[in-house]
Design a protein around this motif. Structure first.
Motif, PDB file in Angstrom:
ATOM      1  N   TYR A  68     -12.049  -5.156   8.777  1.00  8.40           N
ATOM      2  CA  TYR A  68     -11.021  -5.578   7.683  1.00  8.40           C
ATOM      3  C   TYR A  68     -11.437  -6.963   7.491  1.00  8.40           C
ATOM      4  CZ  TYR A  68      -6.915  -7.563   5.363  1.00  8.40           C
ATOM      5  OH  TYR A  68      -5.738  -8.013   4.708  1.00  8.40           O
ATOM      6  N   PRO A  69     -11.409  -8.214   8.419  1.00  6.89           N
ATOM      7  CA  PRO A  69     -11.616  -9.370   7.974  1.00  6.89           C
ATOM      8  C   PRO A  69     -13.065  -9.449   7.241  1.00  6.89           C
ATOM      9  CG  PRO A  69     -10.925  -9.421  10.308  1.00  6.89           C
ATOM     10  CD  PRO A  69     -10.988  -7.920   9.982  1.00  6.89           C
ATOM     11  N   ALA A  70     -14.282  -8.863   7.673  1.00  4.97           N
ATOM     12  CA  ALA A  70     -15.496  -8.697   7.072  1.00  4.97           C
ATOM     13  C   ALA A  70     -15.358  -8.129   5.347  1.00  4.97           C
ATOM     14  CB  ALA A  70     -16.419  -8.033   7.596  1.00  4.97           C
ATOM     15  N   HIS A  71     -14.602  -7.257   5.511  1.00  5.40           N
ATOM     16  CA  HIS A  71     -14.593  -6.580   3.837  1.00  5.40           C
ATOM     17  C   HIS A  71     -13.568  -7.320   3.157  1.00  5.40           C
ATOM     18  CE1 HIS A  71     -16.419  -2.553   4.165  1.00  5.40           C
ATOM     19  NE2 HIS A  71     -17.042  -3.028   5.199  1.00  5.40           N
ATOM     20  N   LEU A  72     -12.402  -8.175   3.723  1.00  7.90           N
ATOM     21  CA  LEU A  72     -11.701  -8.812   3.033  1.00  7.90           C
ATOM     22  C   LEU A  72     -12.298 -10.225   2.560  1.00  7.90           C
ATOM     23  CD1 LEU A  72      -8.711  -9.762   2.049  1.00  7.90           C
ATOM     24  CD2 LEU A  72      -8.509 -10.796   4.632  1.00  7.90           C
ATOM     25  N   PRO A 188       5.200  -6.283   4.299  1.00 10.51           N
ATOM     26  CA  PRO A 188       5.953  -5.823   5.424  1.00 10.51           C
ATOM     27  C   PRO A 188       5.406  -4.607   6.408  1.00 10.51           C
ATOM     28  CG  PRO A 188       6.790  -6.016   3.122  1.00 10.51           C
ATOM     29  CD  PRO A 188       5.529  -6.379   3.076  1.00 10.51           C
ATOM     30  N   PHE A 189       4.495  -3.754   5.881  1.00  6.53           N
ATOM     31  CA  PHE A 189       4.062  -2.684   6.730  1.00  6.53           C
ATOM     32  C   PHE A 189       2.402  -2.863   6.282  1.00  6.53           C
ATOM     33  CE2 PHE A 189       3.878   2.122   7.729  1.00  6.53           C
ATOM     34  CZ  PHE A 189       3.263   1.685   9.297  1.00  6.53           C
ATOM     35  N   PHE A 190       1.644  -3.364   7.275  1.00  3.96           N
ATOM     36  CA  PHE A 190       0.209  -3.306   7.111  1.00  3.96           C
ATOM     37  C   PHE A 190      -0.134  -2.021   6.691  1.00  3.96           C
ATOM     38  CE2 PHE A 190      -4.138  -4.433   9.100  1.00  3.96           C
ATOM     39  CZ  PHE A 190      -4.870  -4.832   7.803  1.00  3.96           C
ATOM     40  N   LEU A 191      -0.140  -0.828   7.416  1.00  5.90           N
ATOM     41  CA  LEU A 191      -0.366   0.256   7.492  1.00  5.90           C
ATOM     42  C   LEU A 191       0.083   1.441   6.311  1.00  5.90           C
ATOM     43  CD1 LEU A 191      -1.014   1.023  11.388  1.00  5.90           C
ATOM     44  CD2 LEU A 191      -2.521   0.155   9.448  1.00  5.90           C
ATOM     45  N   GLN A 192       0.917   0.855   5.546  1.00  2.00           N
ATOM     46  CA  GLN A 192       1.604   1.666   4.862  1.00  2.00           C
ATOM     47  C   GLN A 192       0.787   2.500   3.736  1.00  2.00           C
ATOM     48  OE1 GLN A 192       5.126   2.439   3.941  1.00  2.00           O
ATOM     49  NE2 GLN A 192       4.044   3.786   2.558  1.00  2.00           N
ATOM     50  N   PRO A 193      -0.446   1.994   3.288  1.00  2.00           N
ATOM     51  CA  PRO A 193      -1.265   2.555   2.341  1.00  2.00           C
ATOM     52  C   PRO A 193      -2.065   3.899   3.185  1.00  2.00           C
ATOM     53  CG  PRO A 193      -1.726   0.240   2.143  1.00  2.00           C
ATOM     54  CD  PRO A 193      -0.698   0.409   3.347  1.00  2.00           C
ATOM     55  N   LEU A 194      -1.939   3.787   4.426  1.00  2.00           N
ATOM     56  CA  LEU A 194      -2.760   5.081   5.144  1.00  2.00           C
ATOM     57  C   LEU A 194      -1.702   5.987   5.538  1.00  2.00           C
ATOM     58  CD1 LEU A 194      -5.007   2.849   7.550  1.00  2.00           C
ATOM     59  CD2 LEU A 194      -5.388   3.601   5.238  1.00  2.00           C
ATOM     60  N   VAL A 195      -0.357   5.923   5.259  1.00  2.00           N
ATOM     61  CA  VAL A 195       0.379   6.867   5.295  1.00  2.00           C
ATOM     62  C   VAL A 195       0.242   8.190   4.785  1.00  2.00           C
ATOM     63  CG1 VAL A 195       3.096   7.274   5.500  1.00  2.00           C
ATOM     64  CG2 VAL A 195       2.269   5.200   5.919  1.00  2.00           C
ATOM     65  N   PRO A 208      -8.191   2.774  11.216  1.00  2.00           N
ATOM     66  CA  PRO A 208      -8.568   3.521   9.859  1.00  2.00           C
ATOM     67  C   PRO A 208     -10.197   3.435   9.901  1.00  2.00           C
ATOM     68  CG  PRO A 208      -7.996   0.968  10.023  1.00  2.00           C
ATOM     69  CD  PRO A 208      -7.698   1.566  11.195  1.00  2.00           C
ATOM     70  N   THR A 209     -10.632   4.442   9.205  1.00  2.00           N
ATOM     71  CA  THR A 209     -11.995   4.693   9.004  1.00  2.00           C
ATOM     72  C   THR A 209     -12.558   3.516   7.985  1.00  2.00           C
ATOM     73  OG1 THR A 209     -11.704   6.236   6.757  1.00  2.00           O
ATOM     74  CG2 THR A 209     -11.777   7.318   9.060  1.00  2.00           C
ATOM     75  N   LEU A 210     -13.901   3.455   7.748  1.00  2.00           N
ATOM     76  CA  LEU A 210     -14.355   2.671   6.855  1.00  2.00           C
ATOM     77  C   LEU A 210     -13.535   2.651   5.486  1.00  2.00           C
ATOM     78  CD1 LEU A 210     -16.210   0.283   6.310  1.00  2.00           C
ATOM     79  CD2 LEU A 210     -18.120   2.158   5.747  1.00  2.00           C
ATOM     80  N   ALA A 211     -13.468   3.620   5.009  1.00  2.00           N
ATOM     81  CA  ALA A 211     -12.552   4.068   3.829  1.00  2.00           C
ATOM     82  C   ALA A 211     -11.439   3.595   3.870  1.00  2.00           C
ATOM     83  CB  ALA A 211     -12.803   5.448   3.182  1.00  2.00           C
ATOM     84  N   VAL A 215      -9.153   0.454   1.723  1.00  2.00           N
ATOM     85  CA  VAL A 215      -7.891   0.850   1.226  1.00  2.00           C
ATOM     86  C   VAL A 215      -7.107  -0.333   1.627  1.00  2.00           C
ATOM     87  CG1 VAL A 215      -5.822   2.183   1.096  1.00  2.00           C
ATOM     88  CG2 VAL A 215      -8.186   3.287   0.938  1.00  2.00           C
ATOM     89  N   LEU A 216      -6.986  -0.881   3.027  1.00  2.00           N
ATOM     90  CA  LEU A 216      -6.154  -1.801   3.324  1.00  2.00           C
ATOM     91  C   LEU A 216      -6.448  -3.335   2.737  1.00  2.00           C
ATOM     92  CD1 LEU A 216      -6.101  -0.907   7.367  1.00  2.00           C
ATOM     93  CD2 LEU A 216      -4.127  -0.647   5.537  1.00  2.00           C
ATOM     94  N   VAL A 217      -7.709  -3.315   2.418  1.00  2.00           N
ATOM     95  CA  VAL A 217      -8.121  -4.720   1.707  1.00  2.00           C
ATOM     96  C   VAL A 217      -8.006  -4.614   0.377  1.00  2.00           C
ATOM     97  CG1 VAL A 217     -10.175  -5.933   0.968  1.00  2.00           C
ATOM     98  CG2 VAL A 217     -10.321  -4.911   3.261  1.00  2.00           C
ATOM     99  N   GLY A 218      -7.758  -3.528  -0.339  1.00  2.00           N
ATOM    100  CA  GLY A 218      -7.407  -3.286  -1.657  1.00  2.00           C
ATOM    101  C   GLY A 218      -5.863  -3.799  -1.935  1.00  2.00           C
ATOM    102  N   SER A 219      -5.106  -3.181  -0.929  1.00  2.00           N
ATOM    103  CA  SER A 219      -3.498  -3.195  -0.764  1.00  2.00           C
ATOM    104  C   SER A 219      -3.060  -4.762  -0.449  1.00  2.00           C
ATOM    105  CB  SER A 219      -2.909  -2.308   0.084  1.00  2.00           C
ATOM    106  OG  SER A 219      -3.198  -2.582   1.254  1.00  2.00           O
TER     107      SER A 219
END
Length: 232
Positions: A68-72, A188-195, A208-211, A215-219
């Motif tokens: 996540y830090p690398a892609h961010l 509020p909830f870091f993993l919300q986009p993966l729910v 999370p997978t690479l994909a 998604v987490l970076v985008g959110s």
């Protein structure tokens, strides 16, 4: 049902939570700069961001450079923000471990960070640790960065329903309450986009997978960019 996907895998999560993982001692933590092909030292015109977290930052199950830090960092540079993210993610780390190594991590940075992104608490949940202890550790951690006059972006977690309503009621108030107390920014909830998106979760049903990373970076990209100090 924000944790519906997690509730479906409560058994493997409970088993993982029972493992006695031991985070490395502070002096054994290796800080990494996640961008491939660049020198470790940030350039003079680059903003230093510290990513302090657990396996969600360490890139568990992914190749080097896919965290996540690398892609961010890549996403920030695509927005024209010259940032260098120092990845202090340690798999298995709890809020107690993050607090224990915070001073070492800060002292080992090339210069004071403009922003600290914190993602800790997931392993507290997996181990069923007391929400009181989680709150106390995060409170001390945020106070430490506030004293150092460093802006914090806190990536929150929510308790899965299998831990019970009382536990969730105590745990789920921790992040918003502490963000308000210390003037920190909050997701509020870091993993919300993966729910309810199992295709973005690895076979362990946790990471999370690479994909999923993208998604987490985008959110969170706008929240990170908005937390950075404005250029003079």
């Amino acid at each position: 049902m924000k944790w519906k996907w997690l509730a479906l895998v409560a058994t493997p999560l409970a088993l993982i939570g029972c493992k006695k993982e031991t985070a490395p001692a502070a002096q054994d933590v290796v800080l990494t700069v996640p961008t491939t092909g660049q020198s470790a030292a940030p350039q003079a015109d680059e903003i230093v961001i510290l990513a302090l977290g657990d396996s969600l930052f360490a890139g568990y199950g992914l190749d080097p450079g896919q965290s996540y830090p690398a892609h961010l960092e890549t996403a920030l540079k695509a927005k024209g923000i010259k940032a260098r993210i120092v990845n202090a993610g340690v798999s298995g780390d709890t809020t107690a471990g993050g607090l224990q190594r915070a001073d070492f991590v800060l002292n080992d940075l090339p210069r004071s960070p403009a922003l600290v992104i914190i993602s800790l608490g997931g392993n507290d949940l997996l181990r069923g640790l007391s929400p009181f202890e989680t709150r106390k550790n995060l409170d001390a951690l945020l106070a430490k960065f506030a004293a150092a006059k460093v802006t914090v972006l806190l990536l929150g977690m929510l308790a899965p329903p299998n831990l019970g309503q009382d536990y969730a009621a105590q745990f789920n108030t921790i992040y918003p309450a502490l963000a308000k107390k210390h003037g920190a920014r909050l997701v509020p909830f870091f993993l919300q986009p993966l729910v309810e998106r199992p295709e973005l979760i690895q076979a362990d049903h946790i990471h999370p997978t690479l994909a999923g990373i993208d998604v987490l970076v985008g959110s969170t990209l706008e929240a990170v960019a908005g937390a950075l100090p404005k250029p003079r």
